[in-house]
Scaffold this motif. Structure first.
Motif, short mmCIF file in Angstrom:
data_model
loop_
_atom_site.label_atom_id
_atom_site.label_comp_id
_atom_site.label_asym_id
_atom_site.label_seq_id
_atom_site.Cartn_x
_atom_site.Cartn_y
_atom_site.Cartn_z
N LEU A 86 0.84 -1.21 0.00
CA LEU A 86 0.00 0.00 0.00
C LEU A 86 0.87 1.26 0.00
O LEU A 86 0.61 2.21 -0.74
CB LEU A 86 -0.91 -0.01 1.24
CG LEU A 86 -2.08 -1.02 1.19
CD1 LEU A 86 -2.66 -1.24 2.59
CD2 LEU A 86 -3.18 -0.53 0.24
N ALA A 87 1.90 1.23 0.83
CA ALA A 87 2.80 2.39 0.88
C ALA A 87 3.51 2.57 -0.46
O ALA A 87 3.67 3.70 -0.94
CB ALA A 87 3.83 2.20 2.01
N ALA A 88 3.93 1.47 -1.08
CA ALA A 88 4.63 1.56 -2.36
C ALA A 88 3.76 2.23 -3.42
O ALA A 88 4.23 3.06 -4.19
CB ALA A 88 5.05 0.17 -2.82
N GLU A 89 2.49 1.87 -3.44
CA GLU A 89 1.59 2.44 -4.45
C GLU A 89 1.39 3.94 -4.21
O GLU A 89 1.36 4.73 -5.15
CB GLU A 89 0.25 1.70 -4.46
CG GLU A 89 0.34 0.24 -4.89
CD GLU A 89 0.77 0.07 -6.35
OE1 GLU A 89 0.64 1.04 -7.13
OE2 GLU A 89 1.25 -1.02 -6.70
N PHE A 97 -4.85 -3.67 -3.27
CA PHE A 97 -4.09 -4.13 -2.09
C PHE A 97 -4.89 -3.84 -0.81
O PHE A 97 -4.79 -4.58 0.17
CB PHE A 97 -2.72 -3.47 -2.04
CG PHE A 97 -1.73 -4.06 -3.01
CD1 PHE A 97 -1.48 -5.43 -3.03
CD2 PHE A 97 -1.02 -3.27 -3.91
CE1 PHE A 97 -0.57 -6.00 -3.92
CE2 PHE A 97 -0.11 -3.82 -4.81
CZ PHE A 97 0.11 -5.18 -4.82
N GLY A 98 -5.66 -2.76 -0.82
CA GLY A 98 -6.52 -2.48 0.33
C GLY A 98 -7.54 -3.60 0.54
O GLY A 98 -7.76 -4.06 1.66
N GLU A 99 -8.15 -4.03 -0.55
CA GLU A 99 -9.10 -5.15 -0.46
C GLU A 99 -8.40 -6.42 0.03
O GLU A 99 -8.93 -7.16 0.85
CB GLU A 99 -9.73 -5.42 -1.83
CG GLU A 99 -10.65 -4.31 -2.33
CD GLU A 99 -10.79 -4.30 -3.85
OE1 GLU A 99 -11.26 -3.28 -4.39
OE2 GLU A 99 -10.41 -5.31 -4.49
N ALA A 100 -7.20 -6.65 -0.48
CA ALA A 100 -6.45 -7.84 -0.07
C ALA A 100 -6.15 -7.79 1.43
O ALA A 100 -6.21 -8.81 2.12
CB ALA A 100 -5.16 -7.96 -0.88
#
Lengths: 198, 198, 198, 198, 198, 198
Positions: E133-136, E173-176
């Motif tokens: 999440l941070a990477a995105e 990624f939030g959903e994951a």
């Protein structure tokens, strides 16, 4: 051991200081394909090289590259001599200057301090010699690029001399690779680790 | 320029290979306080050093350290000579071996490739000489620690010789610092940047 | 443990943003001889320092340098405040801006992220104190060089304050080195590893 | 500025030295997800944080992590205290010892000196807070892994305390992210660069 | 395994070379938050990811980012095509040019060669997804900043496409992360190391 | 762009976990001469390669190496699967485990995170192809060394397959170098910078 002789392999006499040019030439001092890496690569590889004539070649070229490192350091020094504050700014040398004033520091042109990650010593005859051939070609490109960006004849004479030496070294390492390949046992080809296997 | 003489400053003759010992001695080849950093630090600082006798001192010690680098490389080579696969495992040398076989690579004992970030060239007399004093002390500690971990007299004789030289260099740099301080103009103390100011 | 006090050791009030100046001052935030390295060096060395008064000195100076780091971060922040896109380009700050916008990142002026390879902790009284003396001198040179490139009195007052503190620290570490040398057993000189030997 | 208080946030009293354990705990001192990176990340991000309460949170947590860094340094120090040469070898600590004796150096467990490349400061509220959430989770995993490898209750009590604090910080940063998201203008979502735009 | 398709995910057709713009866009090739790090992070994390659908997500996004890396490389290439010596100087690209001519090298805009120290693989579901999440978010900021410095519509269309994809990935990624959190056993929360514990 | 196919180029099925072996095989994932560097080197060099067939070769081999990277990652994963705490200690994997648990991280065997400083893209046909020849030889040595330290047939079959491919790639790059040399204008030999000169 090494003995210092107080003269350069080829004379360096720069009439016109030019810090902007020093900024790119520093890459041949401590850049990814510069003289420090060349010298240390060859002088380190020789310990595990099993063939005396190639070991001698690595020592000879490695020692010559130490002298080239000195020539490049001298270039950088003469190009940045007697700078005034304004010269630093005009040349875009501020980021170098803040940390090293006009000292000669082994770094990439971008400011990355030289790292041994840019070179290899594998203890393998074929891998080391291929590494050396690549190193000479990459150093040659760096000198090409300096010549494209510089029109100072005092600098370019020195760069051309150094560039010529890289081409000669490339040929010498090519001969060494052929010599080493000829000596390798058929079964052993591509698998030799001389320091380990003997 | 440099001339190679085919002998070591002090002889290295190791009777018993000992790869586990090579694993820590490599730090004097390419570690944070090893001979590569020492040599390159002094040979780089000399360009901006304004006092001829200190410039000469940097050249002399820098050249001697190149010879020490060679001695340490020879130690590592002789300690890892003729290793068998099992020797590698017993010595815990697998991570070094996979990338360098028995080649001599300039790295910290931990495997970090040597980086010029471990040294400085500031273009300032006082800062550079203090840097050099610290370098000699840190190299001395590294040799102390090798002596604590090694009980091989063939190795320890060499390490003791090298350690003694660092102490002599520390004293020489101390004298140079006093000499430089004496010469500095009162107003200029702690502010000199000779390559830039003259 | 540390307690934060919401004031700076010395006030920072910049009237005129100047991103080009921030570009070199960042080196005192995360450069090779900046406040981050200073603080972390002293705060790390104190664990193995055997003499309580020198341990206290390392803690005091290390804590003060944390406050200097904050002052330098504030300088960089105020100098880059309210930048417009054109300001970024005029200042030559594009390569910093693309990765950090106007955030304060611990890096060399050249963009090299700060690395602990620039400092040492040897666990040895003499080596650590010599390292500290060198660190203070190198920080002093960095401040000298900033003063040469800056003519903003708001900035220079702060830089002069920080520079003065480095000179005081150099003197304090010099006293500590004399104190430590006096305490060392004659036989032990240059060989002590207090954390290990006691 | 910071004031040092001569006590730890949580007491550290190790009865049994255990250098092998120190070898992995050092990663919380200077490893990729350790306390140095945590502290410096938060204390650096606060300059460009536009919301006072989140700025305060970054300062508070950053200051607390400085205290955690001290606790981890104390752990490493007490675990390596009074080592004998043989202890170094039994613990497999030779490569650390040769360069740092029993000093506390900010490095990964593998020996890689801490690098600011392991952290980011983007000058963007959402990116920085996501970075912080990730940092806390990664620190938590490191503590998990230490607990799996250690069965010393003196150590584990300290590690459990530190691990709990990371979980609390993760929650605090999660709240800050919600607070920041609520405040963002609809049009501005995912595009804010507060230090630059205002 | 991977199959190459000779087309870009989104077309890149730059009419006007602009090396000064290439100088900052390179950061999305090999910078701290660029496509190389993104791709390698996700493709590396998938081995230890226990949930098949999240493993698939990491593979899908990691593969897409490889295609984005290719698009960014194409941008840099087209922006530096057919440069003359003077173009290099006008663009301030000399330090890049001396080492890489017009080749595409994975580096930060500042010249720091890409390092895996900028990413993490922890073998932990929650830590890895927070890292992603941070990477995105950080990649999104980098694209924001490029858009602020560029007014070339040919470039900006491509950058906007890439930026949109990062926002979509952030949501995925939030959903994951929610999915993973739901599956975690209550007792296990914040402590899972799936590859190790199962 | 790239399409993922859910199968390996050559099957990897390890019956016996062996974390000690994973510790050295990781060097082919993210080591100085591993598959990550190989893939990224070729896929980056192709932008400035002027000859379509060599550009195609770089793309083909670069894509294949991405598949090899996946195979090596799978090897590391299967060798470390289902580790217990004691397995970590017996294998001497503690320093890896503390930071990455059983995740697959791109690093040297020693723990140094992969760096792009280990590779080059020069924008020059001859230099890049010599670099590639060296890369293939160095990768071959790494596989040789893994074979010397491993006696697990499940692993060695895979390693032998990968090693064979490096030898084939070496031959292909050798043909490309001859092809490129033949095409070079006599005057241009050793001086070409195709992306720049055309």
């Amino acid at each position: 051991m090494f003995v210092y002789q107080k003269k350069l392999e080829y004379p360096v006499r720069i009439s016109n200081p030019n810090p902007a040019l020093a900024k790119i030439i520093i890459s041949q001092y401590g850049g990814p394909d510069g003289e420090l890496g060349a010298s240390l690569r060859y002088l380190s590889q020789r310990y595990s090289m099993p063939y005396p004539e190639i070991k001698g070649l690595l020592t000879d070229i490695g020692t010559e590259e130490l002298g080239h490192l000195e020539m490049v350091g001298t270039l950088v020094h003469q190009l940045t001599r007697n700078m005034k504050d304004d010269d630093v700014k005009k040349a875009g040398l501020e980021t170098y200057f803040v940390d090293h004033t006009a000292g000669v520091f082994p770094q990439f042109a971008s400011g990355y301090p030289w790292s041994a990650a840019t070179m290899q010593v594998t203890g393998d005859v074929l891998a080391d010699l291929n590494e050396d051939l690549a190193a000479e070609q990459k150093a040659r490109v760096t000198y090409d690029n300096i010549l494209r960006l510089s029109d100072d004849p005092d600098v370019n004479n020195v760069i051309r001399f150094l560039r010529e030496r890289e081409i000669v070294h490339y040929q010498r390492f090519g001969e060494a690779l052929r010599l080493a390949t000829d000596r390798l046992d058929q079964k052993n080809i591509y698998a030799i680790n001389p320091a380990f296997d003997k």
